[in-house]
Design a protein around this motif. Sequence first.
Motif, short mmCIF file in Angstrom:
data_model
loop_
_atom_site.label_atom_id
_atom_site.label_comp_id
_atom_site.label_asym_id
_atom_site.label_seq_id
_atom_site.Cartn_x
_atom_site.Cartn_y
_atom_site.Cartn_z
N ILE A 1 41.64 43.22 86.50
CA ILE A 1 41.13 43.96 87.65
C ILE A 1 39.77 44.58 87.34
O ILE A 1 38.85 44.55 88.16
CB ILE A 1 42.14 45.03 88.10
CG1 ILE A 1 43.35 44.35 88.73
CG2 ILE A 1 41.52 46.02 89.06
CD1 ILE A 1 44.50 45.28 89.03
N GLN A 2 39.61 45.11 86.13
CA GLN A 2 38.33 45.70 85.73
C GLN A 2 37.24 44.62 85.70
O GLN A 2 36.11 44.85 86.14
CB GLN A 2 38.46 46.37 84.37
CG GLN A 2 37.21 47.12 83.96
CD GLN A 2 37.41 47.88 82.66
OE1 GLN A 2 38.39 47.69 81.94
NE2 GLN A 2 36.48 48.74 82.35
N GLN A 3 37.57 43.45 85.19
CA GLN A 3 36.60 42.36 85.16
C GLN A 3 36.26 41.90 86.58
O GLN A 3 35.09 41.63 86.88
CB GLN A 3 37.15 41.19 84.34
CG GLN A 3 36.18 40.05 84.20
CD GLN A 3 36.75 38.91 83.37
OE1 GLN A 3 37.93 38.88 83.05
NE2 GLN A 3 35.90 37.97 83.04
N ALA A 4 37.25 41.84 87.45
CA ALA A 4 36.99 41.46 88.85
C ALA A 4 36.09 42.48 89.53
O ALA A 4 35.18 42.11 90.28
CB ALA A 4 38.31 41.32 89.60
N ASP A 5 36.31 43.77 89.27
CA ASP A 5 35.45 44.81 89.85
C ASP A 5 34.03 44.69 89.32
O ASP A 5 33.06 44.86 90.06
CB ASP A 5 36.02 46.20 89.56
CG ASP A 5 37.28 46.49 90.33
OD1 ASP A 5 37.55 45.78 91.32
OD2 ASP A 5 38.00 47.43 89.96
N ARG A 6 33.88 44.40 88.02
CA ARG A 6 32.55 44.24 87.44
C ARG A 6 31.82 43.06 88.08
O ARG A 6 30.64 43.15 88.45
CB ARG A 6 32.65 44.04 85.93
CG ARG A 6 31.29 43.90 85.24
CD ARG A 6 31.42 43.67 83.74
NE ARG A 6 32.25 42.53 83.40
CZ ARG A 6 31.86 41.26 83.43
NH1 ARG A 6 30.62 40.96 83.79
NH2 ARG A 6 32.67 40.29 83.09
#
Length: 171
Positions: A47-52
Amino acid sequence: MAPKYHPTPLSGGDRKALAKELGKARAMANILAAQSAEMRAKGEAIIQQADRLLCESWNERMWSDGEPIDPSPSIDQAVNGGFPWLEIRCARCKTPSDVDLAAMKHPPTTFVHDLASRLRCRKCAKVGRRPSATLLQLAWQPRHLETKLDRCAISIRSRRTRPQSARYFES
């Protein structure tokens, strides 16, 4: 919650079998809990990578098109993706500034492009003007070092109705 009660069997063989099955169930519960924690950590990283990636794509679209793009990431997506700063510029005096998204008093589900109409330049306010800010991009860190006098360069307009003296507050 109270632990489940298992009546103890009268025969020795049944007691041993129950103890063995309870031990297997407890071991399986520990294994499943560990797998759940591992998958949750992987999911949070994804999820953090998708937000980035969402923030980076929005920055690229802002650079190529030059206007607030809808849809944009929300404040919590930008902060989670590692982009807690929003670079803006006053439409009138062209003063660049950075806004800390993590410190904003807006709900974290507010989209970044919705902030364009709420950000105002305080330098221009002293002259009696209230131009809106131009959104430039999301950033990892503040780009414009501000002096103590320039810290109040940008204000945020709240949608709630307040007395005129309390309507504009610092970002």
